[in-house]
Design a protein around this motif. Structure first.
Motif, PDB file in Angstrom:
ATOM      1  N   ILE A 154       0.836  -1.199   0.000  1.00 57.41           N
ATOM      2  CA  ILE A 154       0.000   0.000   0.000  1.00 57.41           C
ATOM      3  C   ILE A 154       0.872   1.250   0.000  1.00 57.41           C
ATOM      4  CG2 ILE A 154      -1.644   1.348   1.384  1.00 57.41           C
ATOM      5  CD1 ILE A 154      -2.936  -1.320   2.178  1.00 57.41           C
ATOM      6  N   ARG A 155       1.921   1.226   0.779  1.00 52.73           N
ATOM      7  CA  ARG A 155       2.787   2.412   0.854  1.00 52.73           C
ATOM      8  C   ARG A 155       3.670   2.560  -0.380  1.00 52.73           C
ATOM      9  NH1 ARG A 155       4.331   1.839   7.262  1.00 52.73           N
ATOM     10  NH2 ARG A 155       2.645   3.166   8.042  1.00 52.73           N
ATOM     11  N   ALA A 156       3.994   1.467  -1.036  1.00 55.57           N
ATOM     12  CA  ALA A 156       4.757   1.493  -2.285  1.00 55.57           C
ATOM     13  C   ALA A 156       6.055   2.277  -2.169  1.00 55.57           C
ATOM     14  CB  ALA A 156       3.901   2.042  -3.424  1.00 55.57           C
ATOM     15  N   GLY A 157       6.767   2.089  -1.082  1.00 58.03           N
ATOM     16  CA  GLY A 157       8.063   2.726  -0.928  1.00 58.03           C
ATOM     17  C   GLY A 157       8.038   4.087  -0.275  1.00 58.03           C
ATOM     18  N   ARG A 158       6.860   4.691  -0.151  1.00 58.62           N
ATOM     19  CA  ARG A 158       6.756   5.976   0.547  1.00 58.62           C
ATOM     20  C   ARG A 158       6.485   5.646   2.005  1.00 58.62           C
ATOM     21  NH1 ARG A 158       2.664   9.100  -3.608  1.00 58.62           N
ATOM     22  NH2 ARG A 158       3.714   8.502  -5.527  1.00 58.62           N
ATOM     23  N   ARG A 159       7.513   5.663   2.801  1.00 60.05           N
ATOM     24  CA  ARG A 159       7.482   4.988   4.091  1.00 60.05           C
ATOM     25  C   ARG A 159       6.365   5.442   5.009  1.00 60.05           C
ATOM     26  NH1 ARG A 159      12.925   5.321   6.919  1.00 60.05           N
ATOM     27  NH2 ARG A 159      11.814   4.073   8.444  1.00 60.05           N
ATOM     28  N   LYS A 160       5.966   6.711   4.947  1.00 59.83           N
ATOM     29  CA  LYS A 160       4.960   7.203   5.890  1.00 59.83           C
ATOM     30  C   LYS A 160       3.780   7.864   5.183  1.00 59.83           C
ATOM     31  CE  LYS A 160       7.446   5.966   9.443  1.00 59.83           C
ATOM     32  NZ  LYS A 160       7.024   4.845  10.294  1.00 59.83           N
ATOM     33  N   ASN A 161       3.544   7.485   3.920  1.00 56.79           N
ATOM     34  CA  ASN A 161       2.494   8.203   3.204  1.00 56.79           C
ATOM     35  C   ASN A 161       1.086   7.759   3.591  1.00 56.79           C
ATOM     36  OD1 ASN A 161       2.723   5.681   1.950  1.00 56.79           O
ATOM     37  ND2 ASN A 161       2.044   6.464  -0.025  1.00 56.79           N
ATOM     38  N   VAL A 162       0.953   6.625   4.269  1.00 56.40           N
ATOM     39  CA  VAL A 162      -0.343   6.145   4.731  1.00 56.40           C
ATOM     40  C   VAL A 162      -0.163   5.702   6.184  1.00 56.40           C
ATOM     41  CG1 VAL A 162      -2.248   4.539   4.344  1.00 56.40           C
ATOM     42  CG2 VAL A 162      -0.877   5.330   2.406  1.00 56.40           C
ATOM     43  N   ARG A 163      -1.090   6.081   7.022  1.00 59.37           N
ATOM     44  CA  ARG A 163      -0.991   5.735   8.437  1.00 59.37           C
ATOM     45  C   ARG A 163      -0.960   4.228   8.627  1.00 59.37           C
ATOM     46  NH1 ARG A 163      -5.413   9.835  11.245  1.00 59.37           N
ATOM     47  NH2 ARG A 163      -4.523  11.783  10.453  1.00 59.37           N
ATOM     48  N   THR A 164      -0.219   3.782   9.630  1.00 58.45           N
ATOM     49  CA  THR A 164      -0.079   2.352   9.885  1.00 58.45           C
ATOM     50  C   THR A 164      -1.424   1.706  10.174  1.00 58.45           C
ATOM     51  OG1 THR A 164       2.163   2.669  10.728  1.00 58.45           O
ATOM     52  CG2 THR A 164       1.045   0.639  11.359  1.00 58.45           C
ATOM     53  N   THR A 165      -2.294   2.396  10.896  1.00 57.82           N
ATOM     54  CA  THR A 165      -3.615   1.818  11.191  1.00 57.82           C
ATOM     55  C   THR A 165      -4.398   1.565   9.909  1.00 57.82           C
ATOM     56  OG1 THR A 165      -4.455   4.076  11.525  1.00 57.82           O
ATOM     57  CG2 THR A 165      -3.792   2.834  13.476  1.00 57.82           C
ATOM     58  N   LYS A 166      -4.289   2.480   8.951  1.00 58.04           N
ATOM     59  CA  LYS A 166      -5.001   2.292   7.679  1.00 58.04           C
ATOM     60  C   LYS A 166      -4.363   1.181   6.856  1.00 58.04           C
ATOM     61  CE  LYS A 166      -6.792   4.731   3.629  1.00 58.04           C
ATOM     62  NZ  LYS A 166      -7.975   3.851   3.666  1.00 58.04           N
ATOM     63  N   VAL A 167      -3.034   1.106   6.878  1.00 59.59           N
ATOM     64  CA  VAL A 167      -2.350   0.016   6.178  1.00 59.59           C
ATOM     65  C   VAL A 167      -2.855  -1.326   6.701  1.00 59.59           C
ATOM     66  CG1 VAL A 167      -0.128  -1.141   5.853  1.00 59.59           C
ATOM     67  CG2 VAL A 167      -0.278   1.333   5.595  1.00 59.59           C
ATOM     68  N   LYS A 168      -2.921  -1.456   8.020  1.00 55.06           N
ATOM     69  CA  LYS A 168      -3.382  -2.712   8.620  1.00 55.06           C
ATOM     70  C   LYS A 168      -4.822  -3.019   8.217  1.00 55.06           C
ATOM     71  CE  LYS A 168      -0.399  -2.591  12.714  1.00 55.06           C
ATOM     72  NZ  LYS A 168      -0.347  -2.472  14.201  1.00 55.06           N
ATOM     73  N   GLU A 169      -5.678  -2.009   8.259  1.00 58.25           N
ATOM     74  CA  GLU A 169      -7.092  -2.219   7.925  1.00 58.25           C
ATOM     75  C   GLU A 169      -7.269  -2.645   6.479  1.00 58.25           C
ATOM     76  OE1 GLU A 169      -8.864   1.499   8.819  1.00 58.25           O
ATOM     77  OE2 GLU A 169      -8.696   1.289  10.991  1.00 58.25           O
ATOM     78  N   ASP A 170      -6.580  -1.954   5.562  1.00 55.67           N
ATOM     79  CA  ASP A 170      -6.782  -2.224   4.141  1.00 55.67           C
ATOM     80  C   ASP A 170      -6.151  -3.558   3.727  1.00 55.67           C
ATOM     81  OD1 ASP A 170      -8.082   0.147   4.108  1.00 55.67           O
ATOM     82  OD2 ASP A 170      -6.641   1.231   2.869  1.00 55.67           O
ATOM     83  N   LEU A 171      -4.983  -3.876   4.294  1.00 54.89           N
ATOM     84  CA  LEU A 171      -4.382  -5.179   3.991  1.00 54.89           C
ATOM     85  C   LEU A 171      -5.253  -6.311   4.527  1.00 54.89           C
ATOM     86  CD1 LEU A 171      -0.584  -4.529   4.658  1.00 54.89           C
ATOM     87  CD2 LEU A 171      -1.638  -5.077   2.462  1.00 54.89           C
TER      88      LEU A 171
END
Length: 630
Positions: free
Chosen positions: A110-127
């Motif tokens: 989801i972040r695709a190399g942009r280390r902080k472009n999406v919040r970790t909570t959202k990364v977890k939810e979407d994955l």
């Protein structure tokens, strides 16, 4: 009967399929659409691509679901179709291939190399959402591919392992370096993935066969080996006559497939630019494959020797000499006293004489920094980087450079920031930038690779010694990053919430749009007094009645009170400027009682006006009792 995937990998090398996105592009589907949506719109096309790879010899078939997560699909307005697209992706792959093929659900970063472009909570939810859907379909395993950071990969892997025992393949995107983008060595990253339940680890995308061979050689020496997978690109893309092409031939892929196999790869496929022809060549080359024992032994010895040499050559660490003390940043200054930043617009032509006159005059007025916009209102102006350097060298005043998301892609933005670092210009203001079509070159494109939140995070990432790509840098930057704030809105509370997100992204200070209402200054103070970073209140003296009318009616983010417009009336010339300065002084009376940070904007390079206002700040601050908190 078909073996379970883990058992099949113990007994055989399995050929993976090739590219989906770039192959669809070759078939005539344009860039800029969601290729995953084609699972619903063009199912016959997707099935045909799967079938071609299967007939070429691929027995690991990825579902067309790489970007079928809520975050990526939302860019196309498809966030409500996550389940439909993922289920269709599995169904199409199953229908297209024989029973001897293994269908794996593809899950991309989801972040695709942009280390902080999406919040970790959202990364977890979407994955988790995508993984749960795929696990509820008849897949043989999951492929986590094109991940850049170990952190995000572990989030995905741990999510799978909480839900299923299906085989999991974990692949990093790499450019031949020896570490992930978050600075973990490949051997260590692979070890951690195995400890958390990965069945296969490897690489895909970003590099051609040569780059992935180097990466695999670096990772092959891990203490506790695990099967490898590799899906290289077909070399570096070229752009010819409006089309992207790739140079690596099927024969080259056949030759390197044998080298991958010698290094322990059990799944060998292709990524961007590869076609059924590349897969067919690899499948043919790997028929009746037997490992080259001599080469494998040489690689193991080389890895051991390299590790031993590194130990022998390791030198005791020596503390570097202490750096000379730096001038306090504006963030440090504003906590101690009133601090003045003055904006001076770069010229629209090649004559910088008046600009430099203004810079020298502001130096005499003892401003704390001169800030320069980045082609504000999308109007072409001289490079603020070049002028910032001249200001610093010729006047000694600190330059504060605006960085707009509009004009540069991520490559250009990082390059720009690296140049600023080399020039020892460390104060910047991150802004979105007005759309190009409303400027003086309406045919120009607006890039917007990054949002204002993302560019703040990326610049602060340079301070960690990490490039936008995630690669380690040899030094750490020391940027002080500001964020813009428009308080001239109907709902100030919502604007402050957006501001809080910028602070969370890493903003060190805030600069507001110009304010023309004393009551609004008080409201800004009350709405922001809980914030942890200083705020510089923007005040721009009006130059004439016409200037007031234009700003109020045509410039986004600026609103003038009825009283201010009445007082400016039809004034022009010296009378207009004098009234503009008077109104600005009255606003400063209020602003200085609430805020230490003052941001003065110079209209039309009339630097005499901001010199007067700077002097007024110093006169007033010498008498005022400092009770400011911002």
């Amino acid at each position: 009967m078909k073996l379970e995937l883990r058992e099949a990998l113990r007994q055989h090398i399995l050929v993976g399929d090739g590219a989906m996105g770039t192959y669809l592009y070759q078939l005539g589907f344009p860039v800029g659409i969601s290729y995953e949506e084609l699972n619903l719109l063009k199912p016959d096309v997707i099935m045909d691509v799967h079938r071609r790879y299967y007939e070429a010899g691929a027995r690991i078939i990825e579902t067309n679901t790489f970007s079928a997560n809520r975050e990526k699909l939302s860019k196309y307005g498809l966030e409500q179709d996550v389940e439909a697209i993922n289920r269709a992706g599995v169904e199409l792959a199953r229908k297209a291939v024989g029973n001897d093929a293994y269908v794996v659900g593809a899950v991309g970063s989801i972040r695709a190399g942009r280390r902080k472009n999406v919040r970790t909570t959202k990364v977890k939810e979407d994955l988790r959402q995508q993984i749960e859907i795929l696990l509820d379909t008849p897949i043989d395993g999951l492929l986590l591919e094109s991940f850049y950071d170990l952190e995000e990969m572990l989030i995905a892997l741990k999510t799978v392992r909480k839900l299923s025992t299906l085989p999991v393949i974990c692949q990093f995107a790499t450019e031949g370096t020896g570490s992930t983008h978050d600075g973990v060595s490949l051997a260590e990253a692979f070890t951690k993935l195995k400890q958390n339940g990965a069945d296969v680890v490897g690489f895909n995308c970003r590099s051609g066969p040569n780059g992935l061979l180097r990466s695999l050689e670096k990772a092959a020496g891990m203490n506790d080996p695990v099967p490898f997978s590799v899906f290289p690109n077909a070399g570096i893309p070229d752009y010819v006559d409006g089309r992207f092409t790739y140079a690596a031939t099927p024969q080259y892929f056949a030759e390197t497939a044998l080298k991958f196999a010698d290094l322990g790869a059990r799944i060998i496929g292709g990524c961007c630019g590869t076609t059924p022809e590349h897969v067919a060549a690899m499948a043919q080359a790997l028929t009746d494959y037997t490992p080259d024992a001599t080469r494998v032994g040489q690689l193991q010895l080389a890895a051991e020797a390299k590790g031993l040499q590194a130990v022998l050559e390791r030198e005791p660490s020596v503390s570097p000499p202490a750096a000379p003390p730096k001038e306090p940043s504006i963030v440090e200054l504003v906590k101690q006293r009133h601090t003045v930043i003055v904006e001076l617009d770069p010229p629209r032509d090649l004559d910088i004489a008046k600009f430099m006159e203004g810079a020298h005059a502001l130096k005499e007025a003892r401003v704390d920094a001169i800030t320069m916009a980045d082609n504000s209102l999308a109007v072409t102006r001289m490079s603020n980087l070049a002028l910032g350097y001249l200001v610093k060298e010729q006047t000694g005043i600190r330059p504060l450079i605006h960085i707009a998301c509009r004009d540069r892609n991520m490559i250009g933005t990082q390059s720009h920031m690296m140049g600023l670092h080399a020039l020892d210009i460390d104060h910047v203001l991150a802004v979105t930038g007005d759309p190009a079509k409303f400027g003086d070159l309406p045919g120009s494109s607006s890039v917007y690779d990054l949002t204002s939140f993302e560019i703040i995070r990326m610049i602060k990432q340079l301070n960690e010694g990490v490039a936008f790509s995630g690669k380690p840098l040899k030094k750490k930057a020391n940027f002080i990053v500001g964020a813009a704030f428009n308080p001239n809105v109907k709902y100030l509370e919502k604007a402050v919430q957006r501001l809080e997100r910028k602070i969370e992204a890493g903003a060190d200070y805030i600069m507001t749009q110009p304010v023309y209402n004393a009551e609004l200054i008080e409201k800004i103070y009350e709405a922001t007094k809980h914030l942890s970073v200083p705020i510089f209140i923007g005040i721009m003296p009006l130059a004439s009645g016409g200037n007031a009318t234009y700003l109020h009616n045509e410039v986004p983010g600026i609103q003038l009170s009825d009283e201010v417009r009445r007082r400016m009336g039809d004034l022009k010339g010296e009378e207009g400027r004098a009234m503009g300065v008077q109104i600005a002084k009255e606003l400063l009376d209020t602003a200085m009682s609430y805020f230490n940070g003052i941001y003065l904007m110079t209209p039309f390079l009339s630097y005499e006006m901001t010199v007067q206002l700077t002097n007024y700040v110093w006169e007033k601050s010498g008498k005022a009792i400092t009770t400011c908190t911002h």
